[in-house]
Scaffold this motif. Sequence first.
Motif, mmCIF file in Angstrom:
data_model
loop_
_atom_site.group_PDB
_atom_site.id
_atom_site.type_symbol
_atom_site.label_atom_id
_atom_site.label_comp_id
_atom_site.label_asym_id
_atom_site.label_seq_id
_atom_site.Cartn_x
_atom_site.Cartn_y
_atom_site.Cartn_z
ATOM 1 N N GLN A 121 17.858 -54.959 81.812
ATOM 2 C CA GLN A 121 17.332 -54.301 80.612
ATOM 3 C C GLN A 121 18.291 -53.218 80.115
ATOM 4 O O GLN A 121 18.511 -53.073 78.916
ATOM 5 C CB GLN A 121 15.962 -53.690 80.884
ATOM 6 N N ASN A 122 18.869 -52.445 81.045
ATOM 7 C CA ASN A 122 19.813 -51.397 80.661
ATOM 8 C C ASN A 122 21.066 -51.980 80.026
ATOM 9 O O ASN A 122 21.582 -51.430 79.059
ATOM 10 C CB ASN A 122 20.191 -50.533 81.864
ATOM 11 N N ILE A 123 21.560 -53.071 80.566
ATOM 12 C CA ILE A 123 22.744 -53.717 80.002
ATOM 13 C C ILE A 123 22.445 -54.182 78.582
ATOM 14 O O ILE A 123 23.217 -53.935 77.660
ATOM 15 C CB ILE A 123 23.214 -54.885 80.899
ATOM 16 N N CYS A 124 21.302 -54.819 78.388
ATOM 17 C CA CYS A 124 20.893 -55.284 77.066
ATOM 18 C C CYS A 124 20.735 -54.101 76.124
ATOM 19 O O CYS A 124 21.235 -54.108 74.996
ATOM 20 C CB CYS A 124 19.591 -56.076 77.167
ATOM 21 N N TYR A 125 20.058 -53.059 76.560
ATOM 22 C CA TYR A 125 19.821 -51.872 75.745
ATOM 23 C C TYR A 125 21.144 -51.231 75.323
ATOM 24 O O TYR A 125 21.326 -50.861 74.162
ATOM 25 C CB TYR A 125 18.959 -50.878 76.522
ATOM 26 N N ASN A 126 22.087 -51.117 76.254
ATOM 27 C CA ASN A 126 23.394 -50.522 75.937
ATOM 28 C C ASN A 126 24.162 -51.365 74.927
ATOM 29 O O ASN A 126 24.827 -50.823 74.038
ATOM 30 C CB ASN A 126 24.218 -50.305 77.203
ATOM 31 N N LYS A 127 24.078 -52.672 75.047
ATOM 32 C CA LYS A 127 24.751 -53.538 74.071
ATOM 33 C C LYS A 127 24.130 -53.372 72.689
ATOM 34 O O LYS A 127 24.826 -53.356 71.683
ATOM 35 C CB LYS A 127 24.710 -54.995 74.520
#
Length: 132
Positions: free
Chosen positions: A18-24
């Motif tokens: 989720q964090n990776i997606c959010y950062n992208k």
Amino acid sequence: MMINTLNFNEDYLGKLEQNICYNKILNMADTIDVLTGKWKIPIIICLSFKPKRFSEISRELKTITDRTLSKELKFLEENLLITRNIIDEYPLSIEYQITEHGLSLTKILMILREWGEIHRERILESHRSTKI
């Protein structure tokens, strides 16, 4: 599906994903924020050829108001895409120049232009075929 080679629990992996997606998404939102609006891209393109004074930019963009141009130039300067240089001569003048960081948008803008050409042609072709 992520491969769990380090034996992290599924809850941790889910949060990491989720964090990776959010950062992208945040990175894309920053890009869109910097480039959206009627005048930002035309100003960047205008300055990518050579430095210009306010009046030269205004003349090239034709329908932009001085107030809007001033606001957009300040925004682009704050985002490190252009610089404002004071030319120490009489009368004092100010010149705007694209930065190296601003020039890094060239490839992106070319891709957007090419996509726009293809998109416009598809739309026109679709309209032509529905009228027959």
